[in-house]
Enzyme design. Structure first.
Site, mmCIF file in Angstrom:
data_model
loop_
_atom_site.group_PDB
_atom_site.id
_atom_site.type_symbol
_atom_site.label_atom_id
_atom_site.label_comp_id
_atom_site.label_asym_id
_atom_site.label_seq_id
_atom_site.Cartn_x
_atom_site.Cartn_y
_atom_site.Cartn_z
ATOM 1 N N HIS A 1 -3.735 -0.382 -5.842
ATOM 2 C CA HIS A 1 -5.330 -0.846 -6.440
ATOM 3 C C HIS A 1 -5.098 -0.612 -7.882
ATOM 4 O O HIS A 1 -6.054 -1.605 -8.733
ATOM 5 C CB HIS A 1 -6.233 0.080 -5.906
ATOM 6 C CG HIS A 1 -6.851 -0.385 -4.512
ATOM 7 N ND1 HIS A 1 -6.214 -0.114 -3.379
ATOM 8 C CD2 HIS A 1 -8.015 -1.075 -4.043
ATOM 9 C CE1 HIS A 1 -6.753 -0.560 -2.416
ATOM 10 N NE2 HIS A 1 -7.863 -1.087 -2.814
ATOM 11 N N CYS B 1 -0.514 3.651 -6.981
ATOM 12 C CA CYS B 1 -1.448 2.934 -5.891
ATOM 13 C C CYS B 1 -1.681 1.549 -6.412
ATOM 14 O O CYS B 1 -1.810 1.243 -7.366
ATOM 15 C CB CYS B 1 -2.870 3.779 -5.828
ATOM 16 S SG CYS B 1 -3.925 3.001 -4.805
ATOM 17 N N CYS C 1 1.077 -1.183 0.056
ATOM 18 C CA CYS C 1 -0.052 0.028 0.027
ATOM 19 C C CYS C 1 0.836 1.371 -0.170
ATOM 20 O O CYS C 1 1.829 1.563 0.789
ATOM 21 C CB CYS C 1 -1.027 -0.041 0.983
ATOM 22 S SG CYS C 1 -1.920 1.535 1.517
ATOM 23 N N ASN C 2 0.780 2.098 -0.965
ATOM 24 C CA ASN C 2 1.501 3.322 -1.183
ATOM 25 C C ASN C 2 1.016 4.098 0.169
ATOM 26 O O ASN C 2 2.164 4.905 0.680
ATOM 27 C CB ASN C 2 1.263 4.154 -2.249
ATOM 28 C CG ASN C 2 1.762 2.959 -3.523
ATOM 29 O OD1 ASN C 2 1.164 2.380 -4.139
ATOM 30 N ND2 ASN C 2 3.135 3.272 -3.924
#
Length: 260
Positions: free
Chosen positions: A179, A177, A70-71
């Protein structure tokens, strides 16, 4: 061998699938935070608090390494998580791939959440590694949340907005990101409907390799597909969220990982 990955939601799927492809025999622990996500709109202190809880839940299962897939959590909580877990458990953060993108020498764009786009952390990476290279920071409000819920209409709307902010001469895009890697081909279609050249720099494969290296585990993609999967949802044992199966990475994890 056991590798843990953490995120607020299903953004960790890309890195988890990369680990699974590299070591089909590794035990995987995926720890997310459905009770507290999304983390992007939270304050840095709140992100750190939630991320620490998710990290500690994974650490209780004694993995050989923990990947912060996760960034946002890496930007805000990496020092705190490392202070809590290392040296007992190596902790690997996720950094936007600005350095390799800049090395291409051409103009590039960085797609990221608004919080990451405006962070001193990302500005510092641009300053350190992309000095003199044309770079456009593209905030993508709502895209991570749309991906998290597999909301196709919302994904398309968010991608369309971000694509309009991306200079057409940018032939390289950093997916900042985790995602976004789950919808990379949809981003490609929006940016290059004519099929023109476009290179993505994501983090899933590099962070998976780094996680194995820090754990002292060599890649063995031909190993037997016997690695199990443990799912933690805000610290509670659970199942792979149904929404994860909307993406090839989630289906891979379900297909390859024996049920516990």
């Amino acid at each position: 061998m056991k590798i843990a990955l953490m995120d607020s939601g299903i953004g960790l799927l890309a890195a988890a699938a990369a680990v699974r492809r590299l070591r089909p025999d590794a035990e995987l622990v995926i720890s997310s935070d459905p009770d507290g996500m999304p983390w992007g709109p939270r304050t840095p202190d709140s992100v750190t608090e939630r991320a620490l809880a998710v990290a500690r839940a994974a650490a209780a299962l004694e993995p050989d390494a923990l990947i912060i897939a996760c960034n946002t959590a890496s930007v805000h909580a990496l020092p705190a998580i490392r202070a809590a877990l290392e040296p007992r458990i190596p902790v690997i953060g996720t950094v936007p791939a600005i350095k390799p993108a800049a090395a291409t020498g051409g103009p590039f764009a960085i797609w990221a959440t608004p919080a990451t786009t405006g962070s001193p952390y990302q500005r510092g990476l641009i300053r350190d590694f992309a000095d003199g290279v044309p770079v456009t920071a593209v905030p993508c409000p709502g895209l991570a949340e749309a991906v998290e819920h597999a909301d196709d209409a919302a994904i398309d709307r968010a991608i369309t907005v971000a694509a309009a902010l991306t200079p057409p001469e940018a032939t390289t895009v950093v997916l900042g990101c985790t995602h976004y890697e789950l919808v990379a081909e949809r981003i490609r279609t929006a940016l290059r409907p004519d099929g023109g050249p476009l290179t993505f720099f994501g983090s899933a494969e590099p962070v998976a390799l780094q996680g194995l290296r820090r754990a002292g585990i060599a890649p063995a993609p031909d190993a037997a597909q016997v690695g199990g999967l443990t799912v933690l949802l805000s610290g509670r044992p659970g199942d792979l969220p149904g929404v994860a199966l909307a993406y090839p990475e989630g289906r891979l994890l379900q297909a390859v990982s024996p049920a516990h």
